[in-house]
Enzyme design. Structure first.
Site, short mmCIF file in Angstrom:
data_model
loop_
_atom_site.label_atom_id
_atom_site.label_comp_id
_atom_site.label_asym_id
_atom_site.label_seq_id
_atom_site.Cartn_x
_atom_site.Cartn_y
_atom_site.Cartn_z
N CYS A 77 0.84 -1.18 0.00
CA CYS A 77 0.00 0.00 0.00
C CYS A 77 0.89 1.25 0.00
CB CYS A 77 -0.93 0.09 1.19
SG CYS A 77 -2.12 -1.24 1.27
N ARG A 126 4.03 -0.30 -4.75
CA ARG A 126 3.73 -0.82 -3.41
C ARG A 126 2.41 -1.59 -3.35
NH1 ARG A 126 6.85 1.80 0.48
NH2 ARG A 126 5.36 1.16 2.07
N TRP A 130 -2.59 -2.71 -1.68
CA TRP A 130 -2.24 -4.13 -1.80
C TRP A 130 -3.11 -4.82 -0.77
CZ3 TRP A 130 -0.21 -8.17 1.13
CH2 TRP A 130 0.25 -9.27 0.41
N ASN A 143 -1.64 2.29 5.59
CA ASN A 143 -0.75 1.22 5.13
C ASN A 143 -0.33 0.43 6.37
OD1 ASN A 143 2.78 1.26 4.28
ND2 ASN A 143 1.34 -0.38 4.05
N GLY A 144 -0.63 -0.87 6.37
CA GLY A 144 -0.27 -1.69 7.54
C GLY A 144 -1.41 -2.65 7.84
N GLU A 181 17.87 -17.26 -7.71
CA GLU A 181 17.43 -15.91 -8.09
C GLU A 181 16.88 -15.92 -9.52
OE1 GLU A 181 16.67 -13.34 -6.67
OE2 GLU A 181 16.81 -11.74 -8.13
N LYS A 215 13.11 -14.84 -10.44
CA LYS A 215 12.81 -13.76 -11.40
C LYS A 215 11.83 -14.26 -12.44
CE LYS A 215 13.91 -11.25 -9.75
NZ LYS A 215 14.41 -10.57 -8.59
N GLU A 248 8.20 -14.92 -10.83
CA GLU A 248 7.42 -13.79 -10.33
C GLU A 248 6.93 -12.86 -11.43
OE1 GLU A 248 9.51 -11.18 -7.63
OE2 GLU A 248 11.35 -11.33 -8.79
N HIS A 275 18.44 -36.07 -6.91
CA HIS A 275 17.71 -36.53 -5.73
C HIS A 275 16.22 -36.19 -5.82
CE1 HIS A 275 21.44 -37.67 -3.84
NE2 HIS A 275 21.93 -36.49 -4.17
N LYS A 305 6.29 -4.25 -3.88
CA LYS A 305 7.74 -4.13 -3.70
C LYS A 305 8.12 -4.10 -2.23
CE LYS A 305 11.71 -2.49 -5.78
NZ LYS A 305 12.01 -3.82 -6.29
#
Ligand code: F6R
Length: 614
Positions: free
Chosen positions: A2, A27, A74, A100-101, A487, A491, A494, A510, A609
């Site tokens: 948010c 955000r 968000w 926000n929170g 990574e 990438k 996502e 394995h 983010k």
């Protein structure tokens, strides 16, 4: 998660809010809304979707007014629809709030408010705050700031809020706890409030970062006044922003992510600028200077982080253990904070976070401090919560990263960790003079080598085209290339929504080997170094099952190239620095695949983010 923005002054608020929301959209982008005060009336416009959807919707209405608040969401509590969008208002529509929170005890507060006759429109946790403020205002006969303070005393959780009321038409009240909030002090007796400085930078460079449990009133008559939750007055600490406005724009690139990938020669150089001189034979990290003795005598270093930053920590573990011979452990911050870890005064905890606001990382820092450890922070955002919560630390100097998928922030984190490993190795004498010289000189050459990899963009795009319809992908690497594989896989998944997994190359047999067939692209980091031959064997194992090999190889390689369906060359470098180079083609590949699949690379679905909720 948010983004919040607010304005009060003599300018029209709406264009400032919309531009600010666009800057903060990284955000969260489930919905957006604004509340504007005009002729003592609160006009509220909110819409599910992006800020552009709100803009289109609001075109038909009067958006004038010189005081306003805006929010990009968000979703945590309640679906991403128009009703759950912020701002939320009191029942009489006079008070509006953005938040926000997360309010953890919203359920019990809601019950009490309902019993007192309050009706709720949304399913959000936020709505309780506005009704609580309204209730206090009506009952206690206090002013708005005091009502906000009293309301927040009943609240458990995280918040950055801004409150606007038509009964207080010349002020905004804001507060924060565990979610960021910046106050920009304008040049025309005006004020800008935002989750970070990006909506503020083009109007003023004078900012105040609110501390936890501080409540600020910005008023046209009385300026900025800060109190804490205990009603003690606080003097604002005004700081000068160093951010440049150009860094917030796409600069001719189609997406922020591509721009940020292409910025890496500069961001890596900025990260080591003034911290490294191979000719003179030194490396330093000013922010950590006072902690160097503790670091070299530490029982162990415990690195905590989330997501991509956790991958950077893993590279750091290889580097610090190998070069400086200090014991390092890497932990997910979200696990560390809840598993009662054994931490003592001789441990040093290092928190890595691009945003400096990740809730789990902040909680891990607090826990480590409670257990008596010294905590160092490595972050990209000056003035962020982590930079203030830690005892000392280093900035990565990558510049603002707007694309939600982290690229240049990752390589900057790895660069800082490389500098740290080199510095510690230098003090401990675990590297010979010539090894130290070779490594530092090679680190200085890395930006040019990254530049050369960027020149393979077209070739990488062709490879992306061949695999962009894959449904699964495997990424393999050994040693410090294993976190690079993780990574690479993160990438891809996502931003393109292709299922991808990173594995240590030897672990493939394995389990994941069962997945391999002629449809499965396997991306292998197979650069020259100690485990080259071993990786070659792992590639053979994939080939034997008809998997497709796309390899990252060292320039001039013959053996792996012959085995590969496709290969991408990267310049030769010291093995310790391979992650800084091998990551780049994997970022580019993910970018093109996502674009070819029609995905929104800068704002992937469900992501944000800055993850300020746990
Ligand atoms: C992935 C990504 C995330 C973040 C994670 C931690 O591209 O960006 O995995 O790395 O959310 O964020 P920070 O580094 O801000 O703590």
């Amino acid at each position: 998660m948010c983004g919040i923005v607010a304005y009060i002054g003599n300018k029209e608020a709406y264009p400032i809010l919309i531009k600010g929301l666009q800057r903060l959209e990284y955000r969260g982008y489930d919905s957006a809304g604004v509340a504007l005060l005009k002729d003592n009336h609160v006009n509220l416009y909110k819409k599910q979707g992006k800020v552009s959807d709100l803009e289109n919707y609001a075109k038909q209405f009067d958006t004038s007014g010189k005081i306003g608040i805006g929010h990009t969401r968000w979703a945590t509590h309640g679906l991403p629809n128009d009703i759950n969008s912020h701002p939320h208002t009191s029942m009489d529509g006079k008070i509006a709030i953005i938040h926000n929170g997360i309010i953890e005890n919203y359920d019990s507060i809601k019950e009490q408010l309902i019993s007192r006759g309050y009706e709720f429109k949304s399913q959000t946790d936020t709505e309780v705050i506005v009704h609580l403020i309204d209730d206090i205002l009506k009952k206690e006969g206090v002013d708005l700031a005091e009502a906000v303070r009293l309301a927040l005393m009943s609240v458990i959780g995280a918040y950055a809020i801004v409150v606007l009321s038509s009964d207080y038409p010349d002020q905004l009240v804001c507060a924060r706890k565990s979610s960021p909030l910046v106050v920009g002090i304008g040049q025309e007796n005006d004020f800008y409030l935002a989750s970070d400085a990006t909506p503020i930078i083009e109007y003023t460079k004078q900012v105040v970062y609110l501390n936890d449990e501080e409540i600020a009133t910005v008023s046209l008559k009385e300026g900025l006044k800060i109190i804490n939750i205990k009603n003690q007055e606080k003097s604002p600490y005004v700081q000068e922003l160093e951010m440049q406005i150009e860094s917030l724009e796409k600069g001719g690139f189609e997406h922020f992510m591509l721009k940020e990938i292409f910025e890496q020669p500069r961001s890596i150089r900025d990260c080591f600028r003034g911290r490294l001189n191979s000719e003179e034979g030194w490396v330093q990290l000013g922010g950590l200077k006072d902690y160097e003795q503790r670091l070299i005598h530490a029982n162990r270093l415990v690195m905590v982080a989330c997501g991509t930053s956790w991958h950077a920590c893993q590279v750091g573990e290889y580097l610090i253990e190998d070069l400086a011979r200090i014991n390092v452990e890497v932990e997910y911050a979200s696990e560390f904070r809840y598993r009662n870890p054994i931490i003592n005064e001789n441990d040093i905890v290092i928190a890595l976070t691009q945003s400096g606001e990740t809730a789990d990382t902040l909680a891990a820092i607090e826990l480590a401090k409670q257990k008596g450890a010294k905590v160092l922070g490595i972050t990209n955002v000056v003035g962020s919560s982590v930079s203030r919560a830690t005892h000392a630390g280093s900035y990565t100097h990558a510049g603002p990263e707007i694309g939600v998928a982290s690229t240049k922030a990752f390589t900057a984190q790895v660069t800082v960790l490389t500098l740290m490993a080199l510095r510690l190795a230098h003090i401990r004498g675990t590297l010979s003079r010539s090894e130290f010289h070779q490594l530092t000189a090679e680190l200085e050459r890395i930006p040019d080598k990254v530049q050369r990899i960027l020149e393979s963009n077209d070739k990488i795009k062709e490879i992306a085209h061949i695999y962009h319809q894959a449904t699964n992908a495997l990424y393999l690497g050994r040693g410090s290339s294993f976190p690079v594989a993780l990574e690479g896989a993160l990438k891809l998944k996502e931003i393109s929504y292709i299922h991808a997994e990173g594995y240590p190359a030897a672990e493939m047999k394995h389990g994941p080997i069962a997945l391999i067939d002629e449809e499965m692209p396997v991306f292998v980091i197979a650069t020259k170094g100690t485990s080259y031959e071993k990786v070659v064997s792992n590639i053979q194992e994939v080939k034997a099952r008809k998997g497709k090999i796309i390899s990252i190889v060292t320039e001039g390689d013959v053996q792996v190239k012959e085995l590969s369906d496709h290969y991408i060359e990267i310049p030769e470098t010291d093995e310790h620095l391979v992650p800084l180079l091998a990551t780049i083609p994997l970022q580019i590949l993910s970018y093109h695949i996502a674009v070819m699949r029609g995905c929104n690379v800068d704002q992937p679905r469900n992501l944000a983010k800055s993850v300020t909720v746990e």
